[in-house]
Design a protein around this motif. Structure first.
Motif, PDB file in Angstrom:
ATOM      1  N   PRO A 510       0.839  -1.199   0.000  1.00  0.00           N
ATOM      2  CA  PRO A 510       0.000   0.000   0.000  1.00  0.00           C
ATOM      3  C   PRO A 510       0.875   1.250   0.000  1.00  0.00           C
ATOM      4  CG  PRO A 510      -0.723  -1.546   1.688  1.00  0.00           C
ATOM      5  CD  PRO A 510       0.580  -2.062   1.166  1.00  0.00           C
ATOM      6  N   LYS A 511       0.370   2.336  -0.563  1.00  0.00           N
ATOM      7  CA  LYS A 511       1.164   3.555  -0.668  1.00  0.00           C
ATOM      8  C   LYS A 511       1.378   4.225   0.685  1.00  0.00           C
ATOM      9  CE  LYS A 511       1.807   3.047  -4.956  1.00  0.00           C
ATOM     10  NZ  LYS A 511       3.131   2.501  -5.354  1.00  0.00           N
ATOM     11  N   SER A 512       0.592   3.870   1.661  1.00  0.00           N
ATOM     12  CA  SER A 512       0.770   4.421   2.997  1.00  0.00           C
ATOM     13  C   SER A 512       0.387   3.355   4.016  1.00  0.00           C
ATOM     14  CB  SER A 512      -0.106   5.668   3.188  1.00  0.00           C
ATOM     15  OG  SER A 512       0.058   6.206   4.481  1.00  0.00           O
ATOM     16  N   VAL A 513       1.305   3.051   4.915  1.00  0.00           N
ATOM     17  CA  VAL A 513       1.066   2.041   5.956  1.00  0.00           C
ATOM     18  C   VAL A 513       1.497   2.614   7.302  1.00  0.00           C
ATOM     19  CG1 VAL A 513       1.346   0.106   4.370  1.00  0.00           C
ATOM     20  CG2 VAL A 513       3.332   0.992   5.579  1.00  0.00           C
ATOM     21  N   GLU A 514       1.241   1.880   8.350  1.00  0.00           N
ATOM     22  CA  GLU A 514       1.603   2.352   9.680  1.00  0.00           C
ATOM     23  C   GLU A 514       3.125   2.479   9.810  1.00  0.00           C
ATOM     24  OE1 GLU A 514      -0.253   3.354  12.261  1.00  0.00           O
ATOM     25  OE2 GLU A 514      -1.960   3.209  10.878  1.00  0.00           O
ATOM     26  N   PRO A 515       3.598   3.580  10.398  1.00  0.00           N
ATOM     27  CA  PRO A 515       5.039   3.735  10.580  1.00  0.00           C
ATOM     28  C   PRO A 515       5.692   2.574  11.308  1.00  0.00           C
ATOM     29  CG  PRO A 515       3.927   5.813  11.017  1.00  0.00           C
ATOM     30  CD  PRO A 515       2.851   4.782  10.820  1.00  0.00           C
ATOM     31  N   SER A 516       4.953   1.960  12.236  1.00  0.00           N
ATOM     32  CA  SER A 516       5.518   0.826  12.972  1.00  0.00           C
ATOM     33  C   SER A 516       5.801  -0.351  12.043  1.00  0.00           C
ATOM     34  CB  SER A 516       4.563   0.385  14.079  1.00  0.00           C
ATOM     35  OG  SER A 516       3.300   0.022  13.544  1.00  0.00           O
TER      36      SER A 516
END
Length: 614
Positions: A510-516
C-alpha cells in the motif's frame, strides 16, 4: 508554413541537412564550447533555412566556398520560447552548405560541467552531454527533430591530459593542433594554444540529433568483449566493478542479433558516468551512457544494458518521427529488452521485469489522473516539454500493446513480423500511422482481432492488457498482500531474493502504511541501507508517504548522492505531496544545497515538482 515536429522549428518545406562537420573547442574555465557547424544539404537551396537553437551565441554564418557572410536572423519574439528556444533563420542563395560559428552558454541544457571536486578522481574537470529529448539545440545549431537524420564528423580540442569519447568511431589518434586548421571556429591562437590536443570522430550512419553524445575528462577503459569496451571516470575500482557487471554484453548482442537481425553499429561500448547522470542509461549508438547506480554487484544492472542494447534496433535503427510517437522507440525497446533478458537470464527474470513494469504503468495512471491525455500511446504534445511528462507510459503501455499482438498471432509469427519491420524501416524515422499500416499489411485481419484505435488513441490501460503471470511473481504479490495484514516476510521466504524481487515486493505494498510496520520491515531487512538504489528509493518513498520522519536523513543523503531522475522524481514528490510542512521545507532546502550537482535536465524536473506543490 507547416512545422515538421511540434518540438522543432524545422519546416516541412525546407531541406534536411544530411551531414554536419563539427569543430569544438572546450573552455572548461568558462564552461563553454566555441565551435563551428558546417551543415551540408542534399542540394542547393535558395530561401530561408530554419535551425533550432537554445542559449547559443551565433557569431557568424559563412559560405563554405567563398567565406562570404550569409545573412541570418532570429525571426521570433525577443524572449525565447521556454520549450523550443529560438529559431535561427539562414538566408541561403543557391547554396548547399553553411558554416555556423557559435558558442554555447554555461547554462546549456545539454551539457553538465563538473569541477575536479565533483569527480571521482578529484584531479581533473569533466563534461558530458545529454541531448534527448530536445537539448541538442543548446549544443550546436541543428534541425533538432528525430525526423531529421544526418551523419557527422567532429574534431574536439581539449586541454592535456584530458581525453574524449564519443558515440561515433574514432578517426585517428589524438594529435597536437595544426596551425590554421581551426578555420573560423575560433582564432588560430586559441585553437593552437600549447598544452592541447585534438581528437577526431566520425559517425557514418544517419542518426537524429538527440543521439549526438560525447564526454571529456580523465577517462579509463577496459575491454570486456570483442565488440565491447567499458569506460569510466571513477578510477580503477569503478572500472573493475563495471567490467564485472557488464561482462555478459557480448552474449546479449548475439541474443539480439538472433531475435532482430544484424547489429548495424559495429561496436557496443559503455561509458559509466558520474552519479549526476539524469537517466539509467542513454542509448547513444556505439557508446551507451550509464549511471553508476546500475552497478549492483550481481549483474542485475545488465538489464539496463539490455534495454540500451535493444535500442540498437528499435530507436536508433528505426526512430520515432517526433516525440508524440515516442512509444515506437520505448515500447518496442522494452519488448525487445525483455526478449533478450529471457534468453540470457531466464523466463523468471523477464517475468519479474514485466511485473515491475506493470506496477509502474498502474502508478502512472494515478499520476496522470487529472490529465489522461498523457496516458495515450500517441498523445498531443503541442506546447508541452517532453521532459515534463516523461513517464513509463510509452515504455510499458507500448510493451503491453506489442505483447497483446504477440499473444494474438503467436510468438513465431510475431518474431517474423519484427524482423520484417526492422529490415523495412532501418535508418528511417517513422510515425505511428506508418507502423499501423505495416502491421495491417503484414498481419492481415489484426485490426478485427485487436482494437488498434483504443490501444493507440485511448486513455488509460486497455481491458485486454495483461498482468504477467509466473510463480515467483505470484509469490511476491501474495507476500505483499500479507504485509497489509501485518505480516513481514520470513527469512526463508526471501532468502534467494535479489534487488528485483524486493523492488517488486515494495512496489506492491500500500502507498501508505503504519510507521511501525515500516520500521519493523526495515529492522529485519535494512532496506533503507540497500546498495541497490531501486530498492532503497522504493522503500524511502514508502517511508515518506507513511510519515516516517526518522528516514528523512537517509532521504537527504540519497538525494545528494545521485542525480538520476528515476530517484529524484519520486522522492521529491513524496516530500512535497503530503501535508507536513516540515517535509516540504526539507525538499526545498535539500534541492537548494544539491542543485549544482544535478544535470540541468534534472534541475528543471525538480523545479517543476517544487513549483507545482508550492
Amino acid at each position: 508554413m507547416a512545422r515538421l515536429d511540434p518540438h522543432s522549428y524545422t519546416e516541412s518545406s525546407q531541406p534536411l541537412a544530411k551531414h554536419v562537420a563539427l569543430t569544438l573547442y572546450f573552455d572548461f574555465a568558462a564552461r563553454t564550447i566555441h565551435g563551428s557547424a558546417l551543415l551540408t544539404l542534399p542540394a542547393a537551396h535558395t530561401g530561408p533555412l530554419l535551425l533550432d537553437t537554445r542559449s547559443l551565441v551565433i557569431h557568424s554564418v559563412l559560405d563554405r566556398h567563398t567565406n562570404a557572410p550569409i545573412p541570418f536572423s532570429f525571426p521570433s519574439d525577443p524572449t525565447p520560447d521556454p520549450v523550443l528556444g529560438q529559431p535561427l533563420s539562414l538566408s541561403l542563395s543557391a547554396q548547399s552548405a553553411a558554416l555556423v560559428v557559435f558558442s554555447t552558454s554555461p547554462s546549456s541544457s545539454a551539457l553538465q560541467w563538473l569541477s575536479p571536486a565533483q569527480t571521482a578522481s578529484k584531479a581533473h574537470p569533466f563534461v558530458y552531454t545529454q541531448c534527448q529529448s530536445i537539448h541538442a539545440r543548446s549544443l550546436f545549431p541543428c534541425q533538432d527533430t528525430p525526423a531529421a537524420r544526418l551523419v557527422f564528423s567532429a574534431r574536439l580540442n581539449l586541454p592535456h591530459p584530458l581525453t574524449a569519447v564519443m558515440a561515433a568511431a574514432r578517426a585517428a589518434a589524438p594529435r597536437d593542433p595544426i596551425p590554421g586548421e581551426a578555420g573560423s571556429a575560433c582564432p588560430d591562437a586559441l585553437w593552437c594554444a600549447p598544452g592541447r590536443s585534438v581528437e577526431e570522430f566520425i559517425m557514418d550512419r544517419p542518426i537524429p540529433a538527440y543521439l549526438f553524445a560525447f564526454a571529456a575528462g580523465d577517462i579509463a577503459a577496459r575491454d570486456v568483449g570483442v565488440r565491447t569496451r567499458v569506460y569510466a571516470e571513477g578510477g580503477a575500482a569503478l572500472l573493475d566493478a563495471a567490467a564485472r557487471e557488464f561482462a555478459g554484453a557480448e552474449e546479449m548482442i548475439r541474443a539480439g542479433e538472433a531475435l532482430f537481425g544484424p547489429y548495424e553499429w559495429g561496436r557496443f561500448d559503455l561509458l559509466v558516468l558520474p552519479p549526476s547522470f539524469p537517466y539509467g542509461g542513454m542509448e547513444n549508438p556505439m557508446m551507451v551512457f550509464l549511471t553508476p547506480t546500475v552497478i549492483k554487484g550481481d549483474a542485475s544492472g545488465a538489464q539496463v544494458v539490455a534495454h540500451e542494447l535493444a535500442h540498437s534496433w528499435t530507436g536508433n535503427l528505426i526512430t520515432n518521427k517526433t516525440n508524440e510517437h515516442f512509444w515506437l522507440n520505448e515500447g518496442f525497446t522494452t519488448y525487445a529488452e525483455r526478449r533478450i533478458v529471457e534468453v540470457v537470464q531466464g523466463e523468471e527474470t523477464a517475468a519479474l521485469n514485466m511485473g515491475i513494469g506493470w506496477r509502474g504503468l498502474n502508478d502512472e495512471m494515478e499520476r496522470f489522473k487529472d490529465n489522461m491525455e498523457f496516458t495515450k500511446l500517441k498523445p498531443n504534445l503541442e506546447g508541452i516539454d517532453p521532459d515534463e511528462i516523461y513517464s513509463q507510459v510509452p515504455y510499458e503501455k507500448g510493451f503491453q500493446f506489442l505483447w497483446r499482438i504477440e499473444r494474438q498471432v503467436g510468438r513465431p509469427t510475431f518474431d517474423e513480423f519484427l524482423k520484417k519491420y526492422i529490415a523495412k524501416f532501418k535508418f528511417q524515422s517513422i510515425d505511428t500511422e506508418t507502423f499501423l499500416e505495416f502491421l495491417k499489411a503484414n498481419l492481415p485481419g489484426i485490426e478485427n482481432q485487436i482494437d488498434l484505435k483504443q490501444w493507440v488513441e485511448g486513455t488509460g490501460i486497455p481491458p485486454d492488457a495483461m498482468e504477467p503471470l509466473s510463480s515467483i511473481y505470484s509469490k511476491i504479490v501474495s507476500l505483499s498482500n500479507e504485509f497489509k495484514l501485518g505480516k513481514i516476510p520470513k527469512e526463508q521466504e526471501v532468502a534467494n531474493w535479489s534487488g528485483q524481487e524486493w523492488e517488486l515486493y515494495i512496489e506492491n505494498l500500500p502507498k501508505s502504511v503504519e510507521p511501525s510496520q515500516i520500521a519493523a520491515l526495515d529492522a529485519h531487512y535494512r532496506l533503507s541501507e540497500s546498495r541497490d538504489y531501486e530498492v532503497k528509493v522504493a522503500f524511502l518513498q514508502l517511508a515518506i508517504s507513511s510519515g516516517c520522519k526518522e528516514y528523512f536523513a537517509e532521504v537527504e543523503r540519497t538525494l545528494k548522492q545521485v542525480g538520476r531522475m528515476k530517484y529524484l522524481r519520486p522522492l521529491y514528490t513524496a516530500l512535497v505531496q503530503g501535508s507536513a510542512e516540515e517535509a516540504k521545507m526539507s525538499a526545498r532546502r535539500i534541492f537548494a544545497e544539491a542543485r549544482d550537482t544535478y544535470h540541468p535536465i534534472a534541475q528543471g524536473v525538480v523545479e517543476s515538482i517544487l513549483a507545482k506543490h508550492s
